[in-house]
Structure formats: C-alpha cells, structure tokens
Design an enzyme around this catalytic site. Structure first.
Site, PDB file in Angstrom:
ATOM      1  N   CYS A   2       0.829  -0.989   0.123  1.00 41.61           N
ATOM      2  CA  CYS A   2       0.233  -0.093  -0.027  1.00 41.61           C
ATOM      3  C   CYS A   2       0.654   0.685   0.198  1.00 41.61           C
ATOM      4  O   CYS A   2       1.945   1.434   0.426  1.00 41.61           O
ATOM      5  CB  CYS A   2      -1.251  -0.349   1.864  1.00 41.61           C
ATOM      6  SG  CYS A   2      -1.372  -1.653   1.624  1.00 41.61           S
ATOM      7  N   ARG A  27       2.252   0.818  -5.874  1.00 47.08           N
ATOM      8  CA  ARG A  27       2.635   0.171  -4.319  1.00 47.08           C
ATOM      9  C   ARG A  27       1.053  -0.580  -4.137  1.00 47.08           C
ATOM     10  O   ARG A  27       0.946  -1.522  -3.298  1.00 47.08           O
ATOM     11  CB  ARG A  27       3.057   0.893  -3.420  1.00 47.08           C
ATOM     12  CG  ARG A  27       4.274   1.669  -4.107  1.00 47.08           C
ATOM     13  CD  ARG A  27       4.501   2.805  -2.843  1.00 47.08           C
ATOM     14  NE  ARG A  27       4.776   1.701  -1.090  1.00 47.08           N
ATOM     15  CZ  ARG A  27       5.919   1.068  -0.700  1.00 47.08           C
ATOM     16  NH1 ARG A  27       6.973   1.537  -0.901  1.00 47.08           N
ATOM     17  NH2 ARG A  27       5.473   0.861   0.482  1.00 47.08           N
ATOM     18  N   TRP A  74      -3.498  -2.204  -1.565  1.00 49.51           N
ATOM     19  CA  TRP A  74      -3.422  -3.223  -1.461  1.00 49.51           C
ATOM     20  C   TRP A  74      -4.153  -5.050  -0.496  1.00 49.51           C
ATOM     21  O   TRP A  74      -3.323  -4.981  -0.011  1.00 49.51           O
ATOM     22  CB  TRP A  74      -1.856  -4.030  -2.365  1.00 49.51           C
ATOM     23  CG  TRP A  74      -1.007  -5.363  -2.956  1.00 49.51           C
ATOM     24  CD1 TRP A  74      -1.726  -5.210  -4.038  1.00 49.51           C
ATOM     25  CD2 TRP A  74      -1.186  -5.809  -2.438  1.00 49.51           C
ATOM     26  NE1 TRP A  74      -0.677  -6.024  -4.435  1.00 49.51           N
ATOM     27  CE2 TRP A  74      -1.363  -7.060  -4.055  1.00 49.51           C
ATOM     28  CE3 TRP A  74      -0.252  -6.964  -1.016  1.00 49.51           C
ATOM     29  CZ2 TRP A  74       0.125  -8.471  -3.286  1.00 49.51           C
ATOM     30  CZ3 TRP A  74       0.183  -7.858  -0.571  1.00 49.51           C
ATOM     31  CH2 TRP A  74       0.409  -8.895  -1.614  1.00 49.51           C
ATOM     32  N   ASN A 100       0.120   0.478   7.123  1.00 44.08           N
ATOM     33  CA  ASN A 100       0.563  -0.099   5.250  1.00 44.08           C
ATOM     34  C   ASN A 100       0.800  -1.463   6.730  1.00 44.08           C
ATOM     35  O   ASN A 100       1.282  -1.112   7.633  1.00 44.08           O
ATOM     36  CB  ASN A 100       1.707   0.398   4.702  1.00 44.08           C
ATOM     37  CG  ASN A 100       1.161   0.877   3.670  1.00 44.08           C
ATOM     38  OD1 ASN A 100       0.303   1.422   3.588  1.00 44.08           O
ATOM     39  ND2 ASN A 100       2.010   1.201   2.986  1.00 44.08           N
ATOM     40  N   GLY A 101       0.910  -2.312   6.459  1.00 46.91           N
ATOM     41  CA  GLY A 101       1.143  -3.152   7.319  1.00 46.91           C
ATOM     42  C   GLY A 101       0.105  -4.282   7.900  1.00 46.91           C
ATOM     43  O   GLY A 101      -0.917  -4.193   7.161  1.00 46.91           O
ATOM     44  N   GLU A 482      14.126 -16.147 -14.126  1.00 53.64           N
ATOM     45  CA  GLU A 482      13.595 -14.709 -14.244  1.00 53.64           C
ATOM     46  C   GLU A 482      12.588 -14.249 -15.459  1.00 53.64           C
ATOM     47  O   GLU A 482      12.175 -13.567 -15.249  1.00 53.64           O
ATOM     48  CB  GLU A 482      14.822 -13.329 -14.661  1.00 53.64           C
ATOM     49  CG  GLU A 482      14.680 -12.434 -14.432  1.00 53.64           C
ATOM     50  CD  GLU A 482      13.734 -11.097 -13.354  1.00 53.64           C
ATOM     51  OE1 GLU A 482      13.391 -12.147 -12.544  1.00 53.64           O
ATOM     52  OE2 GLU A 482      13.378 -10.338 -13.821  1.00 53.64           O
ATOM     53  N   LYS A 486       9.557 -13.315 -15.573  1.00 53.75           N
ATOM     54  CA  LYS A 486       8.672 -11.826 -15.973  1.00 53.75           C
ATOM     55  C   LYS A 486       7.532 -11.891 -17.022  1.00 53.75           C
ATOM     56  O   LYS A 486       6.710 -11.658 -17.214  1.00 53.75           O
ATOM     57  CB  LYS A 486       9.754 -11.026 -16.712  1.00 53.75           C
ATOM     58  CG  LYS A 486      10.726 -10.714 -16.771  1.00 53.75           C
ATOM     59  CD  LYS A 486      10.483  -9.281 -15.868  1.00 53.75           C
ATOM     60  CE  LYS A 486       9.857  -9.611 -14.522  1.00 53.75           C
ATOM     61  NZ  LYS A 486      11.301  -9.121 -13.508  1.00 53.75           N
ATOM     62  N   GLU A 489       4.397 -12.497 -15.032  1.00 57.48           N
ATOM     63  CA  GLU A 489       4.195 -11.650 -14.116  1.00 57.48           C
ATOM     64  C   GLU A 489       3.039 -10.526 -14.836  1.00 57.48           C
ATOM     65  O   GLU A 489       2.081 -10.253 -14.423  1.00 57.48           O
ATOM     66  CB  GLU A 489       5.186 -10.909 -12.948  1.00 57.48           C
ATOM     67  CG  GLU A 489       5.858 -10.504 -13.878  1.00 57.48           C
ATOM     68  CD  GLU A 489       7.203  -9.590 -13.005  1.00 57.48           C
ATOM     69  OE1 GLU A 489       6.822  -9.501 -11.344  1.00 57.48           O
ATOM     70  OE2 GLU A 489       8.132 -10.420 -12.538  1.00 57.48           O
ATOM     71  N   HIS A 505      13.520 -35.664 -16.323  1.00 56.00           N
ATOM     72  CA  HIS A 505      12.838 -35.501 -15.076  1.00 56.00           C
ATOM     73  C   HIS A 505      11.393 -35.293 -14.947  1.00 56.00           C
ATOM     74  O   HIS A 505      10.693 -35.926 -14.063  1.00 56.00           O
ATOM     75  CB  HIS A 505      12.949 -35.644 -14.269  1.00 56.00           C
ATOM     76  CG  HIS A 505      14.810 -35.772 -14.252  1.00 56.00           C
ATOM     77  ND1 HIS A 505      15.347 -37.221 -14.499  1.00 56.00           N
ATOM     78  CD2 HIS A 505      16.410 -35.482 -14.414  1.00 56.00           C
ATOM     79  CE1 HIS A 505      16.758 -37.478 -14.507  1.00 56.00           C
ATOM     80  NE2 HIS A 505      17.059 -36.106 -14.149  1.00 56.00           N
ATOM     81  N   LYS A 612       4.601  -3.751  -5.970  1.00 51.25           N
ATOM     82  CA  LYS A 612       5.823  -3.684  -5.915  1.00 51.25           C
ATOM     83  C   LYS A 612       6.323  -3.156  -3.574  1.00 51.25           C
ATOM     84  O   LYS A 612       5.797  -2.711  -3.382  1.00 51.25           O
ATOM     85  CB  LYS A 612       6.710  -2.542  -6.398  1.00 51.25           C
ATOM     86  CG  LYS A 612       8.036  -2.430  -6.952  1.00 51.25           C
ATOM     87  CD  LYS A 612       8.513  -1.497  -7.900  1.00 51.25           C
ATOM     88  CE  LYS A 612       9.482  -1.669  -8.702  1.00 51.25           C
ATOM     89  NZ  LYS A 612       9.914  -3.065  -9.010  1.00 51.25           N
TER      90      LYS A 612
HETATM   91  C1  G6P Z   1       8.302  -8.082  -5.363  1.00 45.66           C
HETATM   92  C2  G6P Z   1       7.885  -7.373  -6.644  1.00 45.66           C
HETATM   93  C3  G6P Z   1       9.320  -7.979  -7.674  1.00 45.66           C
HETATM   94  C4  G6P Z   1      10.719  -8.223  -6.700  1.00 45.66           C
HETATM   95  C5  G6P Z   1      10.274  -8.631  -4.829  1.00 45.66           C
HETATM   96  C6  G6P Z   1      11.901  -8.152  -4.222  1.00 45.66           C
HETATM   97  O1  G6P Z   1       7.722  -8.980  -5.208  1.00 45.66           O
HETATM   98  O2  G6P Z   1       6.613  -7.591  -7.440  1.00 45.66           O
HETATM   99  O3  G6P Z   1       9.711  -7.223  -8.619  1.00 45.66           O
HETATM  100  O4  G6P Z   1      12.002  -8.481  -6.483  1.00 45.66           O
HETATM  101  O5  G6P Z   1       9.688  -7.633  -4.306  1.00 45.66           O
HETATM  102  O6  G6P Z   1      11.619  -6.961  -3.655  1.00 45.66           O
HETATM  103  P1  G6P Z   1      12.884  -5.973  -3.550  1.00 45.66           P
HETATM  104  O7  G6P Z   1      12.782  -4.188  -3.353  1.00 45.66           O
HETATM  105  O8  G6P Z   1      13.363  -6.702  -1.952  1.00 45.66           O
HETATM  106  O9  G6P Z   1      13.701  -6.193  -4.828  1.00 45.66           O
END
Ligand code: G6P
Length: 617
Positions: A2, A27, A74, A100-101, A482, A486, A489, A505, A612
């Site tokens: 949030c 966020r 969020w 937040n939290g 990765e 990507k 997501e 396997h 994020k």
């Molecule tokens: C969230 C984001 C990711 C990110 C992860 C870790 O899940 O969606 O893109 O890699 O957090 O975030 P940080 O700020 O610790 O790199």
C-alpha cells in the site's frame, strides 16, 4: 504494498495528496481514499474501490483543507471494497488513519471494541486503530500519546498516518516494519511510504526507524520512541530527480526502464572499476582484506527477482572468488532457524530495501552476530541503513516487474565477486578480463536493445500460447527463472523455468507443438551439451526459441546448412565474459515478456495481484 501520502502546510492538500497517490499507485491499486481536515472543522473522507481514477471522479469539486492523509491499497485484510478502503475513521469521525502492514492481534482488538459496543464498519485491521486512538485521545491527552498508547498494544507491522479533526495542524505518523518517510518543505511537511510521492515538493527527507513516531506540523517535525523518549533525526538530500519518476513519453514504465539499462549499468559501475589493481572499488563495503580472507562461505538472500539475481550472484562469487556461495529466498531462510556462521558473509539483495522478509532475515543474521552486506537500490532504505553495502544507483524503478534493477544487481554482484576474488585467488590478468567485461556491459546491453523489433515479433507468437517453458543450466538457469517470472507476472501466460537437464525427469511430458520452450544458451563450455538437450524438445515438436550468443547462433546456422536449423527463433546477444553473460541474456527476455503483455492487452506496469516493495509477510 500500500502507499501512504500525507500533507500539512500552507496549501490546499487534496491535489497534493492525489498527485502523491498517483506516484505510489504502483505499490497497491485495488482501492484508494483520502481524508482532509476541513477549514470549518471535521474531517472529509472520500474513498473508493478500484483504481485511483475512480477516487478522482468521486472527489467533490471543492475540497479545501491544509492537512490530510491518503492511501492506495493492496488488500490484505478484507476485500477491496469502498468500506474497506482507507482512511478509516472512528465512529465519531474525529480520527482518520491510513495504514500499511498487518495488525496480527486484530481479532483480540476487534473483540474488545465490539464488547464495548463499537460497531465496526468494515473488515480491515486498520479500522480498529482509528477506534482505539479515538478512545485513547480523551480530553487532555495529546494525539501522539494516544497513538503511542495504541501502537504499544499492536502486534504486527505498520506504517501509519493519523489525522485528528481536533488538531488539524498536525499529523502523527509511526513505523514498525513498513516505511514512513518525512519530506521537509517550505512551511509545509509531507509524509509518504515512498520518496516517489515527495520529490515533486522537496529533496529533504528523513526516514523513520522502527518503533519511532513523528509529530509533523507545517513548520517541522519531532520524533520520539514508543516510550516517549525524544529521538533525533537529521534530514538528508535525495539525488533522484522528478523526471526519473515520469514516463517520459513511454506507454509503460516497464519499457522505459528496460531501455534505461545502459545508463543504469553505467551508474552502477561508475568509479568502481580499478584498472591499476584490476579490481572493484566498493566505497560502502568495510571488509578489510583480512576479513575477506576469513570468509568461508557466502550466503545471498532476496525475494522475487532479487532472489534470482542472488542465485546468479552466488555463481559469479563462487566461480571468481572460489568461495562456496549459494542463494536462498529470504522468506524461507528466516523461518527455518538457520545456523548463522561466524565466518560466512551474508548478502541481502533488494531493490526497495524494504521487503519485509529480506529485512527480517538481515536483522536475524545480525542479531546472531553474522555479518551482512546490502546490495540495495533505494538510498536510505531500511536494509541500506541496517548494513554496510553497495548501492545499485539504478535510479527509481516504478514498474512492479523489476528490469533495470535486476541487471544492475547482476552487475553489482559481479563487482562484489571481483572484489572478493582479487583479495583471494584471482590473478591480475583474470581480474583485468572481468574489469573489461564489466566496462563493456552498458554498450552491449544497448546493442541488445536495438533488436527490440525482432523480439517483439517472437513475443507476439509466444503470446498466442497459454504456457511456455524456460530452460537453462548453470548461468542460464537464473536467467530462465527470471524470464519465466517476467512473462507470467506481466502477460499472465503460464511460464515455468527448469534446469535444462531436469526436463527429462518430468516436464518433458508437457512439451508439444503448443508449448513454446525458450532455451537460454550462454556461449560457455556447456553449450554443446545444452544444444543436445534442446533436441529432446525438438523431437516433441515444441516450438524452440533460443536466447543465445554467437556460438549458439553459429551452431544453429551450421545445422540449417545441412538440413533443418536447431531452433524456430534465435535471439542473439553479444559475446562477453562468461561470468557476465546473464546480464545480456536477460534483456531479450524482459522485452519478450513486455511485448507479450502488450500483445495481450495487459497493463505491464500494474500486474494483477502483485505489488512492488512487499512490506508484509
Ligand atoms: C516484489 C516485486 C518483485 C521484487 C520483489 C523483491 O515481489 O514484485 O519485482 O523482485 O518484491 O523486492 P525487492 O525490493 O526486495 O527487490
């Protein structure tokens, strides 16, 4: 997670709050709201489920008031509805809270309020805080004392901002596990969960620490601990500029940030390559040569993309510094009662520097006497303040899907590996090879970006399928992870990554003409072996996309000259030092995911269910 924004000062705050919310919408974006202290008394609260635009449409034409708080959500407790959106108020409408939290002992607090006859309007944990603060803020009790008394009873995490109709000249904010930043302006103060919401108004910021409160008024602020002891806090200047927070003509931040990678890498490397000793210079790392020699093992921790970067970083550290190194999701590490080794070096990798799981892992290691370095993007963030370390200097990353920060993490971990290695066993000639390899990266990434049109065409074909596999081994494996992350997501195409040799396997059962397989094939001694693995996919007629280097491309053409090529599509990145190949191989996969999202009409910047800077467990 949030986003929080607050203002108190000489201007009408509603437009400032709305603009701030737009900056932190990444966020969290399932509902939003604001509360403003009206000039004639009382609070005006407007909140809506859905995107910020819905709140905007719901705002009255005139909404005067010089103090206010706002929130973009969020959802954690309770569905994203109008009632559950923040701010929350007590029954009399005197106190408004954004939070937040997570309040973990919410059931106990709700039960207590209900037993007292308080009718709770929604299902959130935050609403309890508003009722409890209102009860505590009786006659003669300062607002900050009421907030302190309530927070002392809260188990869990919070970044909170409180507005009181009876004291419209101030906000009280507090933090425990969720960031709260104060912005010092000209006869005005802002508060936010992220500097993004502050930079338009001020460059002077101060971060609250866990367990700290601030009383914020137009003329300044004072901070105190939960037990009322004053604390001292000096604001510092942030270097990020407002332009870095704008889309700059791009449709999405994600593409803007992908294209920014050459400059981001240049910043990550600037001043850090030492030709004389063929090593890296890392100002924030205080390890002496003797410390480095004493390191028996390196453990990297991170979440999401930062964890994948940590996996790749562990490989480079192990191969250059000849020290056992591995990576683990910080969330797993913190809960498995890990043995903390005195002669291990722990490295926390994080863009935001606020991810709760990573932060708690850092604190746990430190508490048990371990040494932690941070590899962090956001200056002054909590993890950065907790440990010595390396800043990424990638600039602000707004898109939820990490791109430029991911490659900056790889480059910075390459610097760290080089630094450790040159104290240990790596000779100057090899050191110089890595220095030159790192220095070449920005230009090489720019060359990969030139190939965007070809990658877009491949992305559109991938987007026509429901699922895709990404395979790689050794250095190709974190890249495959990765790449799959990507794609899923931002485009919602189901994607899985496997070490290439694991296909046989189990997962091979799914390979068919309807399942594209993206093979990440660095040009290293494993290339031939990897090429033979892809034959297993070919035999099941799975569409094959290679992301490779000149050696892989040459093998494809050689096969084509004698009949059929090895792949259906080949995306080639420049040759480079093998340790650094993940940086280059990742870039086509970022563009692949982005263009698949665009082809499927997804909002690449705001993927569903994700946020994020995840400051909850
Ligand atoms: C969230 C984001 C990711 C990110 C992860 C870790 O899940 O969606 O893109 O890699 O957090 O975030 P940080 O700020 O610790 O790199």
């Amino acid at each position: 997670m949030c986003g929080i924004v607050g203002y108190v000062g000489r201007r009408d705050c509603a437009p400032i709050l709305m603009e701030g919310l737009a900056r932190v919408e990444y966020r969290g974006y399932d509902s939003a709201g604001l509360a403003v202290a009206a000039p004639r008394g009382g609070l005006r609260v407007v909140k809506r489920a859905g995107r910020l635009a819905r709140l905007h449409d719901a705002l009255p034409r005139r909404l005067a008031g010089r103090a206010g708080i706002a929130h973009t959500r969020w959802a954690t407790h309770g569905e994203p509805t109008d009632a559950n959106a923040h701010p929350h108020t007590d029954a009399s409408g005197r106190i408004a809270v954004v939070h937040n939290g997570i309040v973990e002992n919410v059931s106990e607090l709700r039960a207590e309020l209900e037993a007292d006859g308080v009718a709770l309007a929604g299902e959130t944990d935050t609403e309890c805080l508003a009722h409890l603060i209102a009860r505590a803020a009786g006659p003669g009790t300062a607002l900050e004392d009421a907030v302190r008394a309530v927070l002392a009873r809260v188990e869990g995490t919070y970044g909170v901002a409180v507005l009181d109709a009876e004291h419209p000249d101030r906000l009280v904010v507090a933090r425990n596990g969720s960031p709260v930043i104060l912005g010092v302006g000209e006869r005005e103060m802002l508060v936010a969960s992220d500097v993004a919401a502050l930079v338009r108004h001020t460059r002077q910021v101060a971060h609250l620490d866990d367990g700290e409160l601030a009383v914020v008024e137009a003329g300044g602020f004072r901070t105190l601990a939960l037990d009322a002891t004053p604390t001292s806090k000096r604001p510092f200047d942030i270097t990020w500029s407002i332009e870095q927070f704008d889309k700059d003509g791009h449709e999405h931040f994600m593409r803007k940030e992908i294209l920014e990678q050459p400059e981001a890498l240049e910043r990550a490397l600037r001043g850090r390559l030492d030709d004389r000793f063929a090593t890296a210079v890392l100002g924030g790392v205080e390890l002496t040569a003797r410390d480095v020699l004493g390191i028996r093992r390196v453990k990297l921790l991170g979440c999401g993309s930062a964890y994948y970067a940590a996996l790749a970083g562990a490989q480079v550290i192990e191969s250059l510094a000849r020290t056992p190194a591995d990576a683990e999701p910080a969330s797993e590490f913190r809960y498995r009662d890990p043995v903390i080794e005195r002669d291990a070096l722990y490295v926390a990798v994080s863009q935001s520097g606020e991810t709760l799981d990573t932060l708690v892992a850092v604190q746990e290691v430190k508490r048990r006497g371990g040494r932690v370095l941070g590899v962090v993007n956001v200056v002054g963030s909590t993890i950065a303040r907790e440990c010595e370390g390396v800043y990424l200097h990638a600039g602000p990353e707004i898109s939820v899907a990490s791109t430029k920060v991911f490659t900056s993490m790889l480059a910075s971990l390459g610097l760290l590996a080089l630094y450790l290695a040159r104290v240990r066993d790596l000779g100057p000639a090899d050191g110089a090879r890595v220095v030159a390899g790192l220095r070449a990266l920005p230009e090489q990434v720019a060359a990969v970006l030139e190939g965007e049109d070809a990658i877009r065409a491949v992305a559109e074909r991938v987007a026509a399928h429901d699922s895709a596999f990404f395979i790689g081994r050794h250095r190709g494996y974190p890249v495959a992870l990765e790449g799959a992350q990507k794609l899923k997501e931002v485009s919602y195409v189901h994607a899985e990554a496997y070490p290439a040799s694991e296909l046989k396997h189990g997962p091979l059962a799914l390979v068919s003409p309807d399942l594209p397989v993206v093979a990440v094939l660095p040009d290293d001694p494993l290339l031939d072996k990897n090429l033979s693995f892809v034959q297993q996919v070919r035999a099941r007629r799975g569409p094959l996309i290679a992301v490779t280097q000149p050696g892989g491309e040459a093998a494809h053409h050689a096969a084509a000259a004698t009949g059929e090529g090895l792949f259906d599509e080949v995306l080639t990145v420049p040759a480079c030092e093998p340790e650094l190949a993940p940086v280059l191989l990742t870039v086509p996969l970022q563009l692949l995911a982005y263009h698949a999202a665009v082809a499927l009409d997804r909002d690449a910047d705001q993927p569903r269910n994700l946020a994020k800077s995840v400051t909850v467990e």
